[in-house]
Write a protein that holds these residues in place. Structure first.
Motif, PDB file in Angstrom:
ATOM      1  N   MET A  78      20.863  48.473  31.071  1.00 42.73           N
ATOM      2  CA  MET A  78      22.089  48.401  30.335  1.00 42.73           C
ATOM      3  C   MET A  78      22.041  47.251  29.352  1.00 42.73           C
ATOM      4  SD  MET A  78      24.860  49.214  33.243  1.00 42.73           S
ATOM      5  CE  MET A  78      24.130  49.931  34.697  1.00 42.73           C
ATOM      6  N   GLN A  79      21.120  47.372  28.438  1.00 42.18           N
ATOM      7  CA  GLN A  79      20.923  46.356  27.414  1.00 42.18           C
ATOM      8  C   GLN A  79      22.222  46.117  26.652  1.00 42.18           C
ATOM      9  OE1 GLN A  79      18.141  44.801  27.460  1.00 42.18           O
ATOM     10  NE2 GLN A  79      18.396  43.501  25.689  1.00 42.18           N
ATOM     11  N   GLY A  80      22.571  44.862  26.468  1.00 41.58           N
ATOM     12  CA  GLY A  80      23.752  44.517  25.704  1.00 41.58           C
ATOM     13  C   GLY A  80      25.047  44.513  26.500  1.00 41.58           C
ATOM     14  N   LEU A  81      25.016  44.849  27.781  1.00 42.94           N
ATOM     15  CA  LEU A  81      26.227  44.828  28.595  1.00 42.94           C
ATOM     16  C   LEU A  81      26.397  43.424  29.161  1.00 42.94           C
ATOM     17  CD1 LEU A  81      28.624  46.323  29.803  1.00 42.94           C
ATOM     18  CD2 LEU A  81      27.169  46.956  31.722  1.00 42.94           C
ATOM     19  N   ASP A  82      27.286  42.667  28.534  1.00 42.25           N
ATOM     20  CA  ASP A  82      27.541  41.287  28.926  1.00 42.25           C
ATOM     21  C   ASP A  82      29.006  41.143  29.303  1.00 42.25           C
ATOM     22  OD1 ASP A  82      24.917  40.728  28.143  1.00 42.25           O
ATOM     23  OD2 ASP A  82      25.520  39.987  26.172  1.00 42.25           O
ATOM     24  N   PHE A  83      29.275  40.501  30.428  1.00 46.52           N
ATOM     25  CA  PHE A  83      30.642  40.218  30.834  1.00 46.52           C
ATOM     26  C   PHE A  83      30.637  39.146  31.909  1.00 46.52           C
ATOM     27  CE2 PHE A  83      29.338  43.758  33.581  1.00 46.52           C
ATOM     28  CZ  PHE A  83      29.727  43.338  34.846  1.00 46.52           C
ATOM     29  N   ILE A  84      31.829  38.652  32.215  1.00 45.20           N
ATOM     30  CA  ILE A  84      32.010  37.673  33.282  1.00 45.20           C
ATOM     31  C   ILE A  84      32.995  38.257  34.276  1.00 45.20           C
ATOM     32  CG2 ILE A  84      32.807  35.355  33.887  1.00 45.20           C
ATOM     33  CD1 ILE A  84      32.160  34.587  30.918  1.00 45.20           C
ATOM     34  N   ALA A  85      32.542  38.532  35.482  1.00 44.14           N
ATOM     35  CA  ALA A  85      33.455  38.946  36.545  1.00 44.14           C
ATOM     36  C   ALA A  85      34.132  37.682  37.061  1.00 44.14           C
ATOM     37  CB  ALA A  85      32.708  39.656  37.662  1.00 44.14           C
ATOM     38  N   ILE A  86      35.428  37.789  37.335  1.00 44.20           N
ATOM     39  CA  ILE A  86      36.194  36.606  37.730  1.00 44.20           C
ATOM     40  C   ILE A  86      37.093  36.946  38.908  1.00 44.20           C
ATOM     41  CG2 ILE A  86      38.118  37.012  36.125  1.00 44.20           C
ATOM     42  CD1 ILE A  86      37.887  33.896  35.531  1.00 44.20           C
ATOM     43  N   ASP A  87      37.325  35.964  39.753  1.00 46.86           N
ATOM     44  CA  ASP A  87      38.217  36.157  40.893  1.00 46.86           C
ATOM     45  C   ASP A  87      38.887  34.830  41.228  1.00 46.86           C
ATOM     46  OD1 ASP A  87      39.011  38.043  43.209  1.00 46.86           O
ATOM     47  OD2 ASP A  87      38.455  36.182  44.215  1.00 46.86           O
ATOM     48  N   PHE A  88      40.132  34.937  41.689  1.00 49.11           N
ATOM     49  CA  PHE A  88      40.883  33.756  42.111  1.00 49.11           C
ATOM     50  C   PHE A  88      41.453  33.975  43.497  1.00 49.11           C
ATOM     51  CE2 PHE A  88      41.318  33.793  37.465  1.00 49.11           C
ATOM     52  CZ  PHE A  88      40.783  32.553  37.173  1.00 49.11           C
ATOM     53  N   GLU A  89      41.549  32.891  44.253  1.00 54.12           N
ATOM     54  CA  GLU A  89      42.308  32.855  45.491  1.00 54.12           C
ATOM     55  C   GLU A  89      43.463  31.897  45.240  1.00 54.12           C
ATOM     56  OE1 GLU A  89      41.612  34.901  47.922  1.00 54.12           O
ATOM     57  OE2 GLU A  89      39.741  35.551  46.985  1.00 54.12           O
ATOM     58  N   THR A  90      44.615  32.201  45.813  1.00 54.82           N
ATOM     59  CA  THR A  90      45.791  31.368  45.594  1.00 54.82           C
ATOM     60  C   THR A  90      46.260  30.738  46.899  1.00 54.82           C
ATOM     61  OG1 THR A  90      47.250  33.291  45.789  1.00 54.82           O
ATOM     62  CG2 THR A  90      46.559  32.653  43.557  1.00 54.82           C
ATOM     63  N   ALA A  91      46.901  29.589  46.758  1.00 50.09           N
ATOM     64  CA  ALA A  91      47.378  28.829  47.914  1.00 50.09           C
ATOM     65  C   ALA A  91      48.711  29.359  48.439  1.00 50.09           C
ATOM     66  CB  ALA A  91      47.522  27.357  47.542  1.00 50.09           C
ATOM     67  N   THR A  92      49.480  29.959  47.550  1.00 49.95           N
ATOM     68  CA  THR A  92      50.792  30.510  47.921  1.00 49.95           C
ATOM     69  C   THR A  92      50.962  31.852  47.221  1.00 49.95           C
ATOM     70  OG1 THR A  92      52.031  29.574  46.052  1.00 49.95           O
ATOM     71  CG2 THR A  92      51.754  28.153  48.003  1.00 49.95           C
ATOM     72  N   GLY A  93      52.133  32.400  47.278  1.00 47.76           N
ATOM     73  CA  GLY A  93      52.431  33.645  46.577  1.00 47.76           C
ATOM     74  C   GLY A  93      52.599  33.459  45.081  1.00 47.76           C
ATOM     75  N   GLN A  94      52.558  32.225  44.602  1.00 45.58           N
ATOM     76  CA  GLN A  94      52.686  31.944  43.177  1.00 45.58           C
ATOM     77  C   GLN A  94      51.338  32.097  42.482  1.00 45.58           C
ATOM     78  OE1 GLN A  94      55.772  31.278  41.793  1.00 45.58           O
ATOM     79  NE2 GLN A  94      56.397  31.811  43.875  1.00 45.58           N
ATOM     80  N   ARG A  95      51.317  32.833  41.383  1.00 42.48           N
ATOM     81  CA  ARG A  95      50.051  33.076  40.678  1.00 42.48           C
ATOM     82  C   ARG A  95      49.402  31.794  40.165  1.00 42.48           C
ATOM     83  NH1 ARG A  95      49.919  38.858  39.468  1.00 42.48           N
ATOM     84  NH2 ARG A  95      50.716  39.621  41.433  1.00 42.48           N
ATOM     85  N   ALA A  96      50.192  30.781  39.866  1.00 39.19           N
ATOM     86  CA  ALA A  96      49.639  29.529  39.346  1.00 39.19           C
ATOM     87  C   ALA A  96      49.164  28.585  40.447  1.00 39.19           C
ATOM     88  CB  ALA A  96      50.668  28.824  38.463  1.00 39.19           C
ATOM     89  N   SER A  97      49.090  29.062  41.675  1.00 36.96           N
ATOM     90  CA  SER A  97      48.645  28.201  42.785  1.00 36.96           C
ATOM     91  C   SER A  97      47.169  28.430  43.117  1.00 36.96           C
ATOM     92  CB  SER A  97      49.514  28.452  44.028  1.00 36.96           C
ATOM     93  OG  SER A  97      49.269  29.742  44.564  1.00 36.96           O
ATOM     94  N   ILE A  98      46.351  28.569  42.098  1.00 37.09           N
ATOM     95  CA  ILE A  98      44.919  28.825  42.301  1.00 37.09           C
ATOM     96  C   ILE A  98      44.309  27.708  43.154  1.00 37.09           C
ATOM     97  CG2 ILE A  98      42.678  28.937  41.143  1.00 37.09           C
ATOM     98  CD1 ILE A  98      44.176  30.240  38.748  1.00 37.09           C
ATOM     99  N   CYS A  99      43.590  28.122  44.197  1.00 36.17           N
ATOM    100  CA  CYS A  99      42.902  27.148  45.048  1.00 36.17           C
ATOM    101  C   CYS A  99      41.387  27.359  45.031  1.00 36.17           C
ATOM    102  CB  CYS A  99      43.431  27.180  46.477  1.00 36.17           C
ATOM    103  SG  CYS A  99      43.214  28.745  47.333  1.00 36.17           S
ATOM    104  N   GLU A 100      40.957  28.488  44.476  1.00 31.56           N
ATOM    105  CA  GLU A 100      39.521  28.723  44.305  1.00 31.56           C
ATOM    106  C   GLU A 100      39.324  29.683  43.149  1.00 31.56           C
ATOM    107  OE1 GLU A 100      35.656  29.240  47.122  1.00 31.56           O
ATOM    108  OE2 GLU A 100      37.233  30.741  47.425  1.00 31.56           O
TER     109      GLU A 100
END
Length: 183
Positions: free
Chosen positions: A1-23
């Motif tokens: 798959m020449q030319g297929l470039d991307f960044i897979a991303i994942d977050f874990e959160t400390a609470t139910g708030q989306r801005a509480s990223i802990c990892e």
């Protein structure tokens, strides 16, 4: 798959708030091959954790007491995005929400990024009873690592998305309008 470039991303959160990223975890794919995977522990504001979130991922206040806050980690992730402004996430609505809310919380500029959702792709391509990341990876013998840890989940997402692209016969990301969005 020449030319297929991307960044897979994942977050874990400390609470139910989306801005509480802990990892945060990323997996860089270059020319259709996994090139690098990284993860960072992140100290959420106040270093507060909900019991339920800790039960899911196993991360707690002691793990992130000395970790950098989101802006410092985002600066490192942004360096990768400068080279490849394409993200992939499993249930992108959650992960893109984490980015948007965290950028807003810390007053950071939103980058010009396109994203794709491997969950939406799976729902279109396959007829499984479940489309959770760990379940799909088991179906395709994709090494799972420790599910609900951001680095492992980002790499699983990258490998699943590569499988989806191959199974669908897509030649470029342009063929995937149905699961594309803008940050």
């Amino acid at each position: 798959m020449q030319g297929l470039d991307f960044i897979a991303i994942d977050f874990e959160t400390a609470t139910g708030q989306r801005a509480s990223i802990c990892e945060a975890g990323i997996c860089l794919v270059r020319s259709g091959r996994v090139a690098e995977a990284r993860s960072w522990l992140v100290r959420p504001q106040g270093n507060y954790y909900s019991y339920w979130n800790t039960q899911i991922h196993g991360i707690g206040p002691g793990d992130t007491a000395d970790a950098p806050e989101f802006p410092e980690v985002w600066a490192e992730i942004s360096a990768y995005l400068a080279e490849c402004p394409v993200l992939v996430a499993h249930n992108a609505a959650f992960d893109m929400g984490c980015i948007r809310h965290s950028l807003e919380l810390y007053g950071l500029a939103k980058p010009d990024v396109t994203y794709y959702c491997s969950l939406r792709a799976a729902r279109k391509l396959y007829d499984f009873c479940c489309n959770k990341l760990d379940y799909l990876c088991q179906q395709f013998d994709i090494s799972c690592g420790r599910h609900h840890r951001a680095g492992a989940d980002a790499e699983m997402c990258a490998r699943l998305f590569l499988r989806e692209v191959r199974d669908a016969g897509w030649l470029s990301l342009d063929e995937m309008d149905f699961c594309r969005g803008r940050l």
